[in-house]
Design a protein around this motif. Structure first.
Motif, PDB file in Angstrom:
ATOM      1  N   UNK A  30       0.811  -1.214   0.000  1.00 20.00           N
ATOM      2  CA  UNK A  30       0.000   0.000   0.000  1.00 20.00           C
ATOM      3  C   UNK A  30       0.848   1.269   0.000  1.00 20.00           C
ATOM      4  N   UNK A  31       2.030   1.182   0.603  1.00 17.18           N
ATOM      5  CA  UNK A  31       2.899   2.360   0.708  1.00 17.18           C
ATOM      6  C   UNK A  31       4.307   1.981   0.263  1.00 17.18           C
ATOM      7  N   UNK A  32       4.521   1.883  -1.053  1.00 13.80           N
ATOM      8  CA  UNK A  32       5.800   1.385  -1.580  1.00 13.80           C
ATOM      9  C   UNK A  32       7.009   2.236  -1.210  1.00 13.80           C
ATOM     10  N   UNK A  33       6.805   3.521  -0.903  1.00 17.70           N
ATOM     11  CA  UNK A  33       7.938   4.391  -0.579  1.00 17.70           C
ATOM     12  C   UNK A  33       8.103   4.618   0.926  1.00 17.70           C
ATOM     13  N   UNK A  34       7.309   3.936   1.726  1.00 17.32           N
ATOM     14  CA  UNK A  34       7.356   4.170   3.171  1.00 17.32           C
ATOM     15  C   UNK A  34       8.648   3.644   3.786  1.00 17.32           C
ATOM     16  N   UNK A  35       9.038   4.257   4.894  1.00 15.22           N
ATOM     17  CA  UNK A  35      10.109   3.721   5.728  1.00 15.22           C
ATOM     18  C   UNK A  35       9.442   2.751   6.703  1.00 15.22           C
ATOM     19  N   UNK A  36       9.732   1.470   6.543  1.00 18.34           N
ATOM     20  CA  UNK A  36       9.088   0.441   7.367  1.00 18.34           C
ATOM     21  C   UNK A  36      10.146  -0.203   8.245  1.00 18.34           C
ATOM     22  N   UNK A  37      10.000  -0.032   9.551  1.00 12.38           N
ATOM     23  CA  UNK A  37      10.992  -0.529  10.510  1.00 12.38           C
ATOM     24  C   UNK A  37      10.366  -1.636  11.349  1.00 12.38           C
ATOM     25  N   UNK A  38      11.001  -2.787  11.361  1.00  9.16           N
ATOM     26  CA  UNK A  38      10.570  -3.895  12.213  1.00  9.16           C
ATOM     27  C   UNK A  38      11.469  -3.919  13.443  1.00  9.16           C
ATOM     28  N   UNK A  39      10.839  -3.867  14.612  1.00  4.30           N
ATOM     29  CA  UNK A  39      11.580  -3.879  15.879  1.00  4.30           C
ATOM     30  C   UNK A  39      11.291  -5.204  16.559  1.00  4.30           C
ATOM     31  N   UNK A  51      12.089  -9.205   4.375  1.00  4.75           N
ATOM     32  CA  UNK A  51      12.338  -8.696   3.019  1.00  4.75           C
ATOM     33  C   UNK A  51      11.722  -7.343   2.683  1.00  4.75           C
ATOM     34  N   UNK A  52      10.479  -7.082   3.097  1.00  2.00           N
ATOM     35  CA  UNK A  52       9.814  -5.843   2.698  1.00  2.00           C
ATOM     36  C   UNK A  52      10.042  -4.687   3.662  1.00  2.00           C
ATOM     37  N   UNK A  53      10.878  -4.889   4.670  1.00  3.92           N
ATOM     38  CA  UNK A  53      11.165  -3.810   5.623  1.00  3.92           C
ATOM     39  C   UNK A  53      12.322  -2.957   5.121  1.00  3.92           C
ATOM     40  N   UNK A  54      12.411  -1.744   5.649  1.00  2.00           N
ATOM     41  CA  UNK A  54      13.563  -0.885   5.381  1.00  2.00           C
ATOM     42  C   UNK A  54      14.752  -1.332   6.221  1.00  2.00           C
ATOM     43  N   UNK A  55      14.452  -1.779   7.440  1.00  2.00           N
ATOM     44  CA  UNK A  55      15.486  -2.320   8.322  1.00  2.00           C
ATOM     45  C   UNK A  55      14.830  -3.036   9.498  1.00  2.00           C
ATOM     46  N   UNK A  56      15.627  -3.885  10.150  1.00  2.00           N
ATOM     47  CA  UNK A  56      15.192  -4.588  11.362  1.00  2.00           C
ATOM     48  C   UNK A  56      16.157  -4.193  12.474  1.00  2.00           C
ATOM     49  N   UNK A  57      15.608  -3.731  13.590  1.00  2.00           N
ATOM     50  CA  UNK A  57      16.454  -3.330  14.716  1.00  2.00           C
ATOM     51  C   UNK A  57      16.010  -4.090  15.959  1.00  2.00           C
ATOM     52  N   UNK A  58      16.919  -4.265  16.921  1.00  2.00           N
ATOM     53  CA  UNK A  58      16.529  -4.982  18.142  1.00  2.00           C
ATOM     54  C   UNK A  58      15.548  -4.164  18.971  1.00  2.00           C
ATOM     55  N   UNK A  59      14.702  -4.849  19.670  1.00  2.00           N
ATOM     56  CA  UNK A  59      13.706  -4.189  20.511  1.00  2.00           C
ATOM     57  C   UNK A  59      14.333  -3.706  21.820  1.00  2.00           C
TER      58      UNK A  59
END
Length: 371
Positions: A30-39, A51-59
């Motif tokens: 839905x938001x192809x240009x969004x900054x998506x961060x998985x914590x 795969x579809x995240x901008x980055x994964x960071x520790x919680x």
């Protein structure tokens, strides 16, 4: 736009992995240009790629504080917290409340508690005051929808199928000796053999053994005992305990690899003829692959998902807490076995629209109208 997604379970739980990967995929669609961060995860842990995240960071940081999480949510536009069954079972919800307190203390973002399942008898004032802080609550099945709409305005509660319904299957090597479309998958877990949500180990094992004995005696199918929550023996301990009784039986084997991802496990499950599973997201992998499935349920989520797919849950879920004899699971399985073609055809008809509805969760991110 910045979207921050976090959950309260480890990614070794392939159900949690399936949810996070799928909801991230929906956000990206839905938001192809969004900054998506998985914590997710601990400091120092090798974090699983999404795969579809901008980055994964520790919680959590090295001393167990939510430092990284706080930094990410400060400038977020939308924050997604995985509800799942974290509020169910009648347990303390302090682990959820603590994270939510941080969210509302450090961010003014739109907040969504998503993919929630909750039994009516477990809903209470403490949960109400905690989750009422969210901008939106989304549920994955109609039973929970009914529960929450007794407590909240209808506009605050929306229902979408579990995001894992859209998870792709990743082709991989099938287990050695696997006979495609001639194998019944069996999933058992330590979770259903305990006081919190399960039944005594003896009656659970007896039911599973009666089931496997019937398959070996009355059918030509092979049996694969598989796990869906990996690491620390969450499912593997129970799988090995069950397999011990069949170690010399050539038609029964065990899938022990803890390296398989959620997408690879879905691929293997898609090649089964039928599945009997305790784990909800193993059932979702099967349903979405049109594999007839019996769920050994321990939560309202199993009942609700089956009801929404089939119009009823009685024939498709065996509640573990209601086991009274050694053949309760077998009796339910016989219906699945005898009606497998009709069930498979039904799933092929309904799953495409179900996946589309799951994808529509993306409309809720910025508050699009559903009316």
């Amino acid at each position: 736009m910045k979207i921050v997604i976090t959950n309260n379970s480890i990614m070794y739980n392939r159900g949690s992995e399936a949810v996070i990967m799928s909801v991230t995929k929906i956000c990206r669609f839905w938001y192809p240009d969004a900054e998506i961060v998985v914590v997710n995860g601990e400091y120092g842990e090798v974090l699983k790629e999404v795969p579809d995240s901008s980055r994964v960071v520790p919680k959590y940081d090295a001393i167990g504080e939510l430092t990284f999480f706080i930094e990410e949510i400060k400038n977020a536009d939308v924050i997604l917290i995985t509800g799942a069954d974290n509020y169910d079972y009648g347990l303390t919800n302090q682990h959820m409340i603590s994270v939510n307190d941080v969210v509302f203390n450090y961010s003014d973002a739109r907040t969504i508690l998503y993919d929630l399942s909750l039994n009516d008898k477990h809903m209470n004032e403490t949960i109400f005051h905690d989750i009422n802080r969210f901008s939106l609550l989304t549920v994955r099945e109609s039973i929970t929808e009914g529960v929450l709409k007794k407590w909240f305005a209808n506009s605050k509660v929306l229902r979408f199928p579990d995001p894992a319904f859209i998870l792709p299957a990743e082709p991989c090597n099938l287990p050695y000796g696997f006979m495609e479309s001639n194998t019944i998958g069996i999933n058992i877990s330590n979770l259903i053999m305990g006081k919190t949500v399960g039944a005594p180990q003896e009656i659970v094992l007896a039911n599973y053994k009666e089931l496997i004995d019937f398959i070996l005696r009355e059918t030509k199918y092979d049996v694969m005992i598989l796990q869906h929550v990996l690491n620390n023996g969450f499912d593997l301990d129970a799988a090995k305990l069950l397999y011990k009784s069949y170690a010399d039986e050539k038609r029964v084997y065990i899938q022990q690899s803890e390296l398989l991802s959620a997408t690879q496990l879905k691929y293997i499950i898609s090649k089964l003829n039928m599945l009997v599973t305790a784990r909800t997201h193993a059932s979702i992998a099967a349903y979405s692959s049109s594999v007839p499935t019996l769920v050994v349920g321990y939560s309202v989520k199993a009942l609700g998902i089956a009801k929404d797919l089939f119009g009823e849950s009685e024939k498709y879920v065996c509640q573990v807490r209601e086991l009274s004899g050694n053949k309760d699971i077998l009796k339910k399985f016989i219906y699945i076995w005898e009606n497998q073609e009709q069930i498979r055809d039904h799933l092929k008809k309904v799953i495409p629209s179900y996946k589309k509805s799951a994808l529509d969760f993306g409309k809720a991110l910025m508050g699009e109208s559903f009316r």
